[in-house]
Design a protein around this motif. Structure first.
Motif, short mmCIF file in Angstrom:
data_model
loop_
_atom_site.label_atom_id
_atom_site.label_comp_id
_atom_site.label_asym_id
_atom_site.label_seq_id
_atom_site.Cartn_x
_atom_site.Cartn_y
_atom_site.Cartn_z
N ALA A 1 0.81 -1.22 0.00
CA ALA A 1 0.00 0.00 0.00
C ALA A 1 0.85 1.27 0.00
O ALA A 1 0.31 2.37 -0.08
CB ALA A 1 -0.92 0.01 1.21
N GLY A 2 2.16 1.13 0.10
CA GLY A 2 3.03 2.29 0.08
C GLY A 2 4.02 2.27 1.23
O GLY A 2 4.16 1.28 1.95
N LEU A 3 4.70 3.37 1.42
CA LEU A 3 5.72 3.51 2.47
C LEU A 3 5.10 4.22 3.68
O LEU A 3 4.60 5.34 3.57
CB LEU A 3 6.90 4.32 1.94
CG LEU A 3 7.99 4.65 2.96
CD1 LEU A 3 8.69 3.37 3.43
CD2 LEU A 3 9.02 5.63 2.37
N LEU B 1 6.37 13.85 17.46
CA LEU B 1 5.98 12.60 16.82
C LEU B 1 5.46 12.94 15.43
O LEU B 1 4.52 13.72 15.28
CB LEU B 1 4.89 11.88 17.63
CG LEU B 1 4.46 10.50 17.12
CD1 LEU B 1 5.61 9.51 17.24
CD2 LEU B 1 3.25 9.99 17.91
N ASN B 2 6.09 12.36 14.41
CA ASN B 2 5.69 12.56 13.02
C ASN B 2 5.34 11.22 12.39
O ASN B 2 6.03 10.21 12.62
CB ASN B 2 6.82 13.19 12.19
CG ASN B 2 7.20 14.57 12.68
OD1 ASN B 2 6.43 15.22 13.37
ND2 ASN B 2 8.39 15.02 12.33
N GLY B 3 4.30 11.20 11.60
CA GLY B 3 3.93 10.00 10.86
C GLY B 3 3.66 10.34 9.41
O GLY B 3 3.28 11.46 9.08
N GLY B 4 3.87 9.37 8.53
CA GLY B 4 3.65 9.64 7.11
C GLY B 4 3.31 8.41 6.31
O GLY B 4 3.59 7.27 6.71
N TRP B 5 2.68 8.66 5.17
CA TRP B 5 2.36 7.60 4.21
C TRP B 5 2.55 8.16 2.81
O TRP B 5 2.00 9.20 2.47
CB TRP B 5 0.91 7.12 4.38
CG TRP B 5 0.43 6.23 3.26
CD1 TRP B 5 1.04 5.12 2.77
CD2 TRP B 5 -0.76 6.41 2.50
NE1 TRP B 5 0.32 4.58 1.74
CE2 TRP B 5 -0.80 5.35 1.55
CE3 TRP B 5 -1.80 7.34 2.51
CZ2 TRP B 5 -1.84 5.22 0.63
CZ3 TRP B 5 -2.83 7.21 1.60
CH2 TRP B 5 -2.85 6.15 0.68
N LYS B 6 3.36 7.46 2.03
CA LYS B 6 3.56 7.80 0.63
C LYS B 6 3.17 6.61 -0.23
O LYS B 6 3.64 5.49 -0.01
CB LYS B 6 5.03 8.16 0.35
CG LYS B 6 5.50 9.45 1.00
CD LYS B 6 6.93 9.77 0.59
CE LYS B 6 7.39 11.09 1.18
NZ LYS B 6 8.78 11.43 0.75
N GLY B 7 2.32 6.89 -1.19
CA GLY B 7 1.86 5.82 -2.06
C GLY B 7 1.88 6.21 -3.52
O GLY B 7 1.68 7.37 -3.86
N THR B 8 2.13 5.22 -4.37
CA THR B 8 2.13 5.41 -5.82
C THR B 8 1.07 4.49 -6.43
O THR B 8 1.08 3.28 -6.17
CB THR B 8 3.51 5.09 -6.42
OG1 THR B 8 4.48 5.95 -5.84
CG2 THR B 8 3.49 5.30 -7.93
N PHE B 9 0.17 5.09 -7.21
CA PHE B 9 -0.93 4.34 -7.79
C PHE B 9 -1.01 4.62 -9.29
O PHE B 9 -0.30 5.49 -9.80
CB PHE B 9 -2.25 4.74 -7.11
CG PHE B 9 -2.22 4.58 -5.61
CD1 PHE B 9 -2.51 3.36 -5.02
CD2 PHE B 9 -1.88 5.66 -4.79
CE1 PHE B 9 -2.49 3.21 -3.64
CE2 PHE B 9 -1.85 5.53 -3.42
CZ PHE B 9 -2.15 4.29 -2.83
N ASP B 10 -1.87 3.89 -9.97
CA ASP B 10 -2.04 4.11 -11.40
C ASP B 10 -2.50 5.52 -11.70
O ASP B 10 -2.14 6.11 -12.73
CB ASP B 10 -3.04 3.10 -11.98
CG ASP B 10 -2.53 1.66 -11.92
OD1 ASP B 10 -1.30 1.50 -11.81
OD2 ASP B 10 -3.36 0.74 -11.96
N TRP B 11 -3.30 6.10 -10.80
CA TRP B 11 -3.87 7.42 -11.05
C TRP B 11 -2.98 8.56 -10.56
O TRP B 11 -3.23 9.73 -10.87
CB TRP B 11 -5.24 7.53 -10.40
CG TRP B 11 -5.26 7.10 -8.95
CD1 TRP B 11 -5.58 5.88 -8.47
CD2 TRP B 11 -4.92 7.91 -7.81
NE1 TRP B 11 -5.48 5.85 -7.09
CE2 TRP B 11 -5.08 7.10 -6.67
CE3 TRP B 11 -4.51 9.23 -7.65
CZ2 TRP B 11 -4.84 7.56 -5.38
CZ3 TRP B 11 -4.27 9.70 -6.36
CH2 TRP B 11 -4.42 8.87 -5.25
N GLY B 12 -1.92 8.24 -9.76
CA GLY B 12 -1.04 9.30 -9.29
C GLY B 12 -0.36 8.95 -7.98
O GLY B 12 -0.37 7.79 -7.54
N ASP B 13 0.24 9.95 -7.34
CA ASP B 13 0.97 9.78 -6.09
C ASP B 13 0.27 10.54 -4.97
O ASP B 13 -0.41 11.55 -5.21
CB ASP B 13 2.41 10.31 -6.21
CG ASP B 13 3.20 9.59 -7.29
OD1 ASP B 13 2.86 8.42 -7.58
OD2 ASP B 13 4.14 10.19 -7.82
N ILE B 14 0.48 10.07 -3.75
CA ILE B 14 -0.10 10.73 -2.59
C ILE B 14 0.92 10.77 -1.47
O ILE B 14 1.73 9.83 -1.30
CB ILE B 14 -1.40 10.00 -2.14
CG1 ILE B 14 -2.10 10.81 -1.05
CG2 ILE B 14 -1.09 8.58 -1.67
CD1 ILE B 14 -3.51 10.32 -0.75
#
Length: 706
Positions: free
Chosen positions: A229-231, A261-274
């Motif tokens: 699902a991403g990083l 405290l920091n949290g993150g999610w990076k994802g790459t999909f067919d429609w784009g990046d988030i």
């Protein structure tokens, strides 16, 4: 962490072995800010920052053309980009903004970083896309720690680095350590650093500069998971400084604790990046007098500040077709601030009540943006965006130490403040347009225009004290004056036009030249006007005044030039190149025609770099012109021009590196053009002078990777 643990760190360096190292795998960056970096962007790598030179990240950024720093504590310099500084800049650490938690700005965002543990710092001096932040009118500073590292499939990675340094001027020392343990899907990282210094000595006959000592430590733990699902990332840490002297302030920092405290999610999909990030930080800040300013034997003057922040940033990148890309995003930032000064037992002036300077103020900002990037041809790219930031502010009632005649000015001011409507709401619209044209791989031109808006900060709007002492406790300018807030302040609106022409010769090892002119006009610029002159106990005038924040109009213009020229290259003699940069700036108050405060005079840097195998050598001359254009309202001091010579050498063998730097080789005496007034020396001697610059310092460093 003490000298004992410092010695243990040095011992660890001796036993670190490259045989334990394994080549890590780093995930590719997912950039949803801008696919093409602005031509006005500069990046300093970990090696560029050179941990042996300074523990002050803000000061090290002055190596970038157009960037300077005005002095504060030993690790708390405030950066200035093309004349705009402090809260006017967008500064983010691993994507998260950090609020100052002090009426003297003793803990600005970069004070929570350390050059020993930074992976890279990117600075945009010109027009930046709206996706890179709002509620600012100046440049962008982005600090990134190391990206998560993972092992090859089916393996375990254990890697890290330890480093240590010593600086002769101020007897400064410190060290850092990082450790990563990772599989191919999960990664755990620890980063820690420590630094300490006594008062430094000025050059020539300037002697010891009082109130320049400091000590701090930082620790952080990070976790990353690479999933389908991403990083996902999670990082928490703790910062503690038991003391930091401030030569150009009446107060010193006697404790600063901060948890984050920091949290993150990076994802790459067919429609784009988030890219989704959330952050939280709590800061507990204390001020009083260190020994150079009299200490706290009689209680001193305790001043306490507590700040809580929480927020998120959400950015998405949507490729529409081969030419067009759309970026949209949202962010929210909540700040809660409490600033109170406990009474001092037995003091007729500082008691019997607690002085409430800021009572549970809230500053909430909700931002959103849309940005369109179009690649019209391989040579031409445009980026156009619009942004809105809604800012809500409010604060509670305040009180003076007492209602006696001694505190009557503050008591009356508190009554007026409490009776006023303190709630504020600003709707700030801005936009930017950037065009980049690469005529060839040897010539490129970028032109940008932006309108940016910044709302006043808590202290600009809500500082209320009218007494001589209380107003002197407000202000991050280092000028010794007192400052009073203004509930009627409007947001600053800046229109900026900047350009950057980049030229270079043929081949990878060739000459290069960058010319970057700029112009900024600011409506409702937050400056200051005089309310009254301060007098001494005998009623005689002093060099200081009480000022109030007001909206005026201002303009800034100048040019930055940088380049390099290879001189020779051979297998026997190595590579030698000449590097040079220069910046010229003018900042003017359009209402009174005078010069603005903290504007850097003409400055240049010329260096000769040599590299041969593992050797890296540098001889550098730093040139600063006379500072004669000063802010008369603040009684800003005039300073003479000067030239400093710095030399450094470093040798890398395997996973080890040893370095030697000599800063201010000839021990030249000089005054810092943006350093303000040396109030620590003034308290001790009664003689007022600008803050002297650091004299000669011999710095050694050692690092090892494993």
């Amino acid at each position: 962490m003490s000298r004992t643990s410092f010695a243990a760190l040095a011992a660890a360096l001796a036993v670190a072995t490259p045989a334990a190292a394994q080549e890590p795998t780093a995930l590719p960056d997912i950039d949803v800010d801008s696919s093409i970096a602005p031509a006005s962007a500069e990046t300093l790598s970990k090696d560029d920052l050179g941990a042996t030179r300074s523990s002050d990240t803000g000061a090290l950024l002055s190596r970038i053309p157009g960037v300077s720093a005005y002095g504060a504590g030993g690790f708390s310099s405030l950066p200035t980009i093309r004349g705009l500084n402090g809260p006017r800049l967008s500064i983010r650490i691993d994507g998260a903004p950090i609020d100052s938690a002090c009426p003297n700005d003793m803990n600005p965002p970069l004070s929570y970083t350390d050059p020993q543990t930074i992976d890279a710092v990117s600075v945009i001096t010109g027009v930046s896309p709206v996706s890179m932040g709002g509620d600012s009118i100046g440049g962008v500073i982005s600090v990134e720690t190391a990206t998560p590292r993972f092992a090859a499939a089916g393996q375990t990675l254990v890697t890290g680095e330890v480093s240590t340094f010593y600086r002769s001027n101020g007897d400064g020392f410190g060290g850092a350590a990082s450790l990563t343990i990772a599989g191919d899907k999960t990664s755990f990282t620890y980063d820690g650093s420590f630094t300490q210094s006594d008062n430094y000595k000025g050059g020539g006959k300037d002697g010891t500069v009082r109130s320049t000592e400091y000590k701090k430590t930082d620790h952080a733990l990070g976790f990353a998971a690479d999933t389908d699902a991403g990083l996902f990332t999670l990082k928490g840490g703790y910062h503690f400084s038991p003391y930091e002297g401030f030569p150009n302030q009446y107060m010193d920092m006697t404790s600063n604790r901060s948890w984050f405290l920091n949290g993150g999610w990076k994802g790459t999909f067919d429609w784009g990046d988030i890219d989704l990030r959330g952050y939280w930080r709590d800061t507990d800040h204390r001020m009083n007098f260190l020994a150079d300013k009299g200490g706290t034997a009689s209680g001193g003057m305790p001043m306490n500040t507590e700040v809580h922040t929480i927020g998120y940033t959400l950015k998405t990148e949507l490729p529409l077709n081969a030419r067009d890309t759309l970026r949209v995003g949202s962010e929210f930032h909540h700040q809660w601030l409490d600033d109170y000064w406990p009474p001092v037992a037995g003091s007729m002036m500082m008691g019997p009540n607690t002085y409430i300077n800021v009572n549970a103020s809230k500053r909430d900002r909700l931002g959103s943006f849309a940005e369109w990037e179009a690649k019209w041809s391989p040579a031409l790219t445009t980026t156009i965006g619009v942004r809105n930031d809604q800012v809500w502010m409010n604060t509670g009632e305040v009180q003076a130490y007492s209602t006696s005649m001694m505190n009557m000015a503050d008591a009356m001011a508190a009554m007026a403040f409490n009776a006023a409507d303190r709630k504020r709401h600003d709707s700030n619209w801005g936009w930017s347009a950037i065009a980049r044209y690469a005529a060839s791989d040897r010539a490129a031109l970028e032109i940008g225009y932006a309108r940016k808006v910044r709302s006043p900060n808590v202290y600009e709007r809500y500082s209320w004290g009218r007494g001589s002492m209380s107003s002197r406790m407000i202000g991050w300018y280092g000028d010794g004056n007192g400052y009073v807030g203004n509930l009627a302040l409007k947001p600053e609106t800046a229109d900026t036009l900047s350009a950057a022409l980049s030229l270079k010769g043929e081949g990878a090892e060739s000459w290069s030249l960058k010319i970057a002119p700029h112009y900024t006009r600011v409506d409702d610029y937050i400056d200051a006007v005089k309310l009254q002159d301060f007098t001494d106990m005998m009623g005689m005038p002093t060099p200081f005044a009480q000022l109030q924040f007001v909206n005026q109009d201002a303009e800034f213009y100048g040019i930055d030039v940088s380049g390099e020229l290879p001189l020779w290259a051979s297998s026997a003699a190595g590579k030698v190149k000449l590097t040079a940069s220069a910046s010229w700036l003018r900042g003017k108050n359009r209402d009174d025609g005078g010069s603005l405060y903290h504007q850097m005079p003409l400055n240049a840097r010329i260096g000769i770099e040599h590299a041969l195998g593992g050797w890296e050598n540098l001889i550098e001359v730093e040139l600063i012109d006379d500072k004669t254009r000063v802010d008369a309202t603040r009684n800003e001091p005039v300073t003479d021009g000067y030239a400093l010579v710095n030399i450094s050498t470093g040798y890398r063998f395997g996973s080890y590196r040893i370095s030697l730097d000599v800063q201010n080789l000839f021990d030249t005496g000089y005054d810092l053009p943006l350093g303000g007034k040396s109030l620590g020396d003034y308290d001790a001697t009664g003689s007022l002078r600008p803050v002297p610059g650091r004299g000669r310092s011999v710095n050694v460093g050692l690092s090892a990777a494993f």
